[in-house]
Scaffold this active site. Structure first.
Site, mmCIF file in Angstrom:
data_model
loop_
_atom_site.group_PDB
_atom_site.id
_atom_site.type_symbol
_atom_site.label_atom_id
_atom_site.label_comp_id
_atom_site.label_asym_id
_atom_site.label_seq_id
_atom_site.Cartn_x
_atom_site.Cartn_y
_atom_site.Cartn_z
ATOM 1 N N ASN A 1 -7.452 1.138 -4.237
ATOM 2 C CA ASN A 1 -7.073 1.981 -5.234
ATOM 3 C C ASN A 1 -8.416 2.484 -6.118
ATOM 4 O O ASN A 1 -8.237 3.682 -6.726
ATOM 5 C CB ASN A 1 -5.954 1.316 -6.153
ATOM 6 C CG ASN A 1 -4.494 1.488 -5.663
ATOM 7 O OD1 ASN A 1 -4.430 1.860 -4.927
ATOM 8 N ND2 ASN A 1 -3.892 0.883 -6.327
ATOM 9 N N CYS B 1 0.038 3.322 -10.658
ATOM 10 C CA CYS B 1 -0.794 2.392 -10.144
ATOM 11 C C CYS B 1 -2.429 2.637 -10.306
ATOM 12 O O CYS B 1 -3.192 1.722 -10.798
ATOM 13 C CB CYS B 1 -0.779 2.134 -8.598
ATOM 14 S SG CYS B 1 0.852 1.641 -8.141
ATOM 15 N N ARG C 1 3.111 4.712 -0.769
ATOM 16 C CA ARG C 1 2.729 5.847 -1.774
ATOM 17 C C ARG C 1 4.003 6.236 -2.087
ATOM 18 O O ARG C 1 5.038 6.228 -1.362
ATOM 19 C CB ARG C 1 2.162 7.008 -0.969
ATOM 20 C CG ARG C 1 0.726 6.654 -0.358
ATOM 21 C CD ARG C 1 0.425 7.608 0.611
ATOM 22 N NE ARG C 1 1.091 7.538 1.749
ATOM 23 C CZ ARG C 1 0.871 8.189 2.838
ATOM 24 N NH1 ARG C 1 0.401 9.525 2.830
ATOM 25 N NH2 ARG C 1 1.646 8.058 3.778
ATOM 26 N N GLU C 2 4.304 6.301 -3.543
ATOM 27 C CA GLU C 2 5.508 7.002 -3.970
ATOM 28 C C GLU C 2 5.866 8.342 -3.343
ATOM 29 O O GLU C 2 4.917 9.002 -3.352
ATOM 30 C CB GLU C 2 5.341 6.995 -5.668
ATOM 31 C CG GLU C 2 5.449 5.608 -6.336
ATOM 32 C CD GLU C 2 5.684 5.627 -7.691
ATOM 33 O OE1 GLU C 2 5.932 6.685 -8.262
ATOM 34 O OE2 GLU C 2 5.353 4.598 -8.160
ATOM 35 N N LYS D 1 2.856 13.008 -9.630
ATOM 36 C CA LYS D 1 2.652 14.027 -8.445
ATOM 37 C C LYS D 1 3.642 14.610 -7.870
ATOM 38 O O LYS D 1 4.933 14.217 -8.112
ATOM 39 C CB LYS D 1 1.669 12.951 -7.571
ATOM 40 C CG LYS D 1 2.904 11.707 -6.700
ATOM 41 C CD LYS D 1 2.045 11.062 -5.863
ATOM 42 C CE LYS D 1 2.751 9.971 -5.087
ATOM 43 N NZ LYS D 1 2.537 9.473 -3.990
ATOM 44 N N PHE E 1 0.724 -1.444 0.192
ATOM 45 C CA PHE E 1 0.048 -0.062 -0.075
ATOM 46 C C PHE E 1 0.898 1.154 0.013
ATOM 47 O O PHE E 1 0.401 2.487 0.296
ATOM 48 C CB PHE E 1 -0.968 0.040 1.196
ATOM 49 C CG PHE E 1 -1.987 -1.247 1.224
ATOM 50 C CD1 PHE E 1 -3.195 -1.119 0.538
ATOM 51 C CD2 PHE E 1 -1.724 -2.323 2.056
ATOM 52 C CE1 PHE E 1 -4.102 -2.131 0.344
ATOM 53 C CE2 PHE E 1 -2.578 -3.383 1.948
ATOM 54 C CZ PHE E 1 -3.561 -3.105 1.049
ATOM 55 N N LYS F 1 -6.309 -4.924 -2.006
ATOM 56 C CA LYS F 1 -5.675 -3.889 -2.615
ATOM 57 C C LYS F 1 -6.484 -3.016 -3.750
ATOM 58 O O LYS F 1 -6.461 -1.622 -3.750
ATOM 59 C CB LYS F 1 -4.443 -4.340 -3.475
ATOM 60 C CG LYS F 1 -3.596 -3.856 -4.306
ATOM 61 C CD LYS F 1 -2.663 -2.463 -3.455
ATOM 62 C CE LYS F 1 -2.315 -1.635 -4.366
ATOM 63 N NZ LYS F 1 -1.574 -0.279 -3.835
HETATM 64 N N1 NAD Z 1 4.971 1.919 -7.387
HETATM 65 C C1 NAD Z 1 3.898 1.917 -6.295
HETATM 66 O O1 NAD Z 1 3.634 3.095 -5.856
HETATM 67 C C2 NAD Z 1 3.081 0.929 -5.946
HETATM 68 C C3 NAD Z 1 2.613 0.560 -4.833
HETATM 69 C C4 NAD Z 1 1.937 -0.421 -4.545
HETATM 70 C C5 NAD Z 1 2.011 -1.681 -5.260
HETATM 71 N N2 NAD Z 1 2.614 -1.635 -6.607
HETATM 72 C C6 NAD Z 1 2.754 -2.709 -7.540
HETATM 73 O O2 NAD Z 1 3.864 -3.265 -7.164
HETATM 74 C C7 NAD Z 1 4.351 -3.873 -8.344
HETATM 75 C C8 NAD Z 1 5.711 -3.506 -8.572
HETATM 76 O O3 NAD Z 1 5.601 -2.199 -8.912
HETATM 77 P P1 NAD Z 1 6.884 -1.018 -8.925
HETATM 78 O O4 NAD Z 1 6.361 0.289 -8.977
HETATM 79 O O5 NAD Z 1 7.812 -1.352 -7.861
HETATM 80 O O6 NAD Z 1 7.430 -1.297 -10.293
HETATM 81 P P2 NAD Z 1 8.806 -1.048 -11.335
HETATM 82 O O7 NAD Z 1 8.571 -0.867 -12.615
HETATM 83 O O8 NAD Z 1 9.324 0.473 -10.516
HETATM 84 O O9 NAD Z 1 9.814 -2.108 -10.700
HETATM 85 C C9 NAD Z 1 9.610 -3.580 -11.252
HETATM 86 C C10 NAD Z 1 10.783 -4.142 -11.532
HETATM 87 O O10 NAD Z 1 10.980 -5.538 -11.766
HETATM 88 C C11 NAD Z 1 11.949 -5.890 -12.580
HETATM 89 N N3 NAD Z 1 11.651 -7.245 -13.379
HETATM 90 C C12 NAD Z 1 10.666 -7.519 -14.201
HETATM 91 N N4 NAD Z 1 11.031 -8.874 -14.561
HETATM 92 C C13 NAD Z 1 11.749 -9.328 -13.588
HETATM 93 C C14 NAD Z 1 12.103 -10.718 -13.205
HETATM 94 N N5 NAD Z 1 11.857 -11.617 -14.020
HETATM 95 N N6 NAD Z 1 12.990 -10.957 -12.426
HETATM 96 C C15 NAD Z 1 13.569 -9.621 -11.553
HETATM 97 N N7 NAD Z 1 13.178 -8.405 -11.708
HETATM 98 C C16 NAD Z 1 12.237 -8.196 -12.931
HETATM 99 C C17 NAD Z 1 12.113 -4.676 -13.442
HETATM 100 O O11 NAD Z 1 13.219 -4.568 -14.126
HETATM 101 C C18 NAD Z 1 11.663 -3.396 -12.685
HETATM 102 O O12 NAD Z 1 12.943 -2.864 -12.135
HETATM 103 C C19 NAD Z 1 3.322 -3.632 -9.562
HETATM 104 O O13 NAD Z 1 2.493 -4.814 -9.387
HETATM 105 C C20 NAD Z 1 2.550 -2.324 -8.911
HETATM 106 O O14 NAD Z 1 1.275 -2.260 -9.092
HETATM 107 C C21 NAD Z 1 3.339 -0.652 -6.963
#
Ligand code: NAD
Length: 418
Positions: A213, A270, A159-160, A328, A157, A209
């Protein structure tokens, strides 16, 4: 009890989780396919801007946190495997699971060795994905969860812009589980965090989740539609009206007011993709979600509505200054940024004299969108001085007072911020 953990994907969620577990004394291996990202992290540098996470990285890298290029060996030594890879939007709005499957392929062999491990899907996946897609994917390779491993989910959950604080002081920890061993190990892993822990069914974990959202997205679209109605009626002080709405005691001091506030649409990684994925998931189960359909429609309409406002104020020959490029304030994430959508619409309409400024995201934005016509300014002063018309798209604190600094200069405040 101290555990060994492998984290796949070192983005916002994976890197933050890995460092939070390392900080709590667990041994964490991180693995990512992106060589540039790995090099930065190994050098103690974050691949994105996140206050607090930079210090956590320096405290833990090469200590409790090791970035590895041997994922299989890391999993062999691990009690937990966290999948934190991206789940982008697929062709029809659904969550694309290709990175989840590719990560599983990298360690599935190891699961035959008899050591009990917990596989934790932390990526955001629509309700029923663990039970109907992830477990069958493993089962098709002869890997049935049970004695040898548990399959669970644990939505994130954070927040960036506040990743570190949200992870280390999480307001709730939710785990979708289907077996006792998996639940107990997760409960034990998270016992070092001072946060309420909830073990729920697999589908419920994922559902919570999306509940979060889609509710945030709905509040934003509600506020945006209300602002369009107000514009249509005329003589309505939108900013004041919403600020007065927030004074209602029933809000109880909670900080949801920034979501029930008009702007130019939700963006980032997200909310757009998760709202679309929940809509697609429900459609695939036979129900068309009417409310979500319109939440999405209103959001898709917002950049056009803002571009029309800008075009009412500016001539095609005017130099238009776009204030804010990240999705943001407090973040350099430009994924699904509304600024990019507004810029595209302006360019299509023949408004090609565009300059942009963001306190942290100029470079990321230029790399991601490659708009040949847009020039980037190094500070607020330059963009303020050079523009004929200013358009505030991201509500950075740095932009407070810009209307006073340039009296008489037209400013379209897409965030009702000034
Ligand atoms: N960013 C947010 O605020 C946030 C908040 C809650 C949940 N989420 C969820 O979490 C998940 C990740 O989001 P994020 O923002 O961290 O994504 P991101 O794009 O910043 O990072 C994902 C990473 O996974 C790597 N990757 C892809 N395939 C791979 C593999 N097979 N092995 C190893 N690494 C691999 C990519 O190179 C990348 O660095 C998503 O499902 C997203 O919806 C994101």
């Amino acid at each position: 009890m101290s555990y060994t953990i492998t984290v796949f994907g070192l983005g916002f969620v994976g890197l933050t989780s890995a460092l939070a577990f390392a900080e709590k004394g667990h041994k964490v291996y991180g693995f990512d396919l992106d060589a540039h990202r790995v090099e930065l992290i190994n050098g103690g540098k974050l691949p994105f801007i996140e206050p607090g996470l930079d210090d956590a990285l320096l405290r833990n890298i090469h200590g409790n946190f090791i970035v590895t290029d041997d994922a299989e060996n890391a999993v062999r030594n691990s009690d937990f495997v966290f999948l934190c890879v991206g789940t982008p939007t697929g062709k029809n709005g659904e969550a694309d699971l290709k990175y989840i499957y590719s990560a599983i392929d990298m360690f599935a062999n190891v699961l035959h060795d008899g050591k009990h491990r917990v596989i934790v899907v932390k990526s955001t996946i629509p309700p029923s994905t663990t039970s109907e897609r992830v477990i069958p994917y493993l089962s098709a390779q002869g890997l049935l969860p049970g004695d040898r491993f548990s399959v669970t989910n644990n939505p994130e959950f954070l927040r960036e812009g506040k990743c570190w604080d949200d992870a280390i002081n999480a307001d709730r920890i939710v785990c979708g589980v289907e077996d006792h061993k998996g639940e107990e190990m997760l409960r034990s892993l998270y016992s070092r965090f001072n946060s309420p822990f909830f073990a729920v069914s697999l589908n419920t974990g994922e559902y919570i989740k999306y509940l979060s959202n889609t509710m945030l997205a709905s509040m934003i679209s509600y506020a945006n539609e209300m602002s369009i109605i107000a514009d249509a009626i005329g003589d309505i002080q939108i900013k004041e009206a919403f600020n007065i709405l927030h004074m209602d005691r029933r809000w109880g001091g909670a900080s949801m007011s920034s979501y029930v506030y008009p702007g130019c649409g939700y963006g980032g990684y997200c909310l757009p993709k998760d709202t679309a994925a929940m809509y697609a998931q429900s459609m695939s189960k036979g129900y068309e979600p009417l409310m979500l359909k319109n939440v999405i429609a209103i959001n898709n309409m917002m950049p056009q509505s803002m571009a029309a406002k800008i075009m009412r104020v500016a001539k095609p020959s005017d130099k238009i200054g776009i204030l804010g490029l990240s999705f943001k304030p407090g973040s350099d994430d430009v994924r699904d940024s509304t600024s990019a959508k507004i810029i595209s619409l302006l360019l299509d309409a023949g408004y090609t004299n565009l300059i942009g400024f963001d306190p942290v995201a100029n470079e990321c934005f230029a790399r991601e969108y490659n708009f040949a016509e847009v020039r980037y300014c190094e500070n607020v002063q330059v963009i303020g001085d050079q523009s004929d018309v200013l358009v505030l798209v991201t509500a950075w604190e740095q932009f407070v007072g810009i209307d006073k600094k340039y009296p008489g200069k037209p400013i379209v405040d897409c965030r009702y911020f000034l």
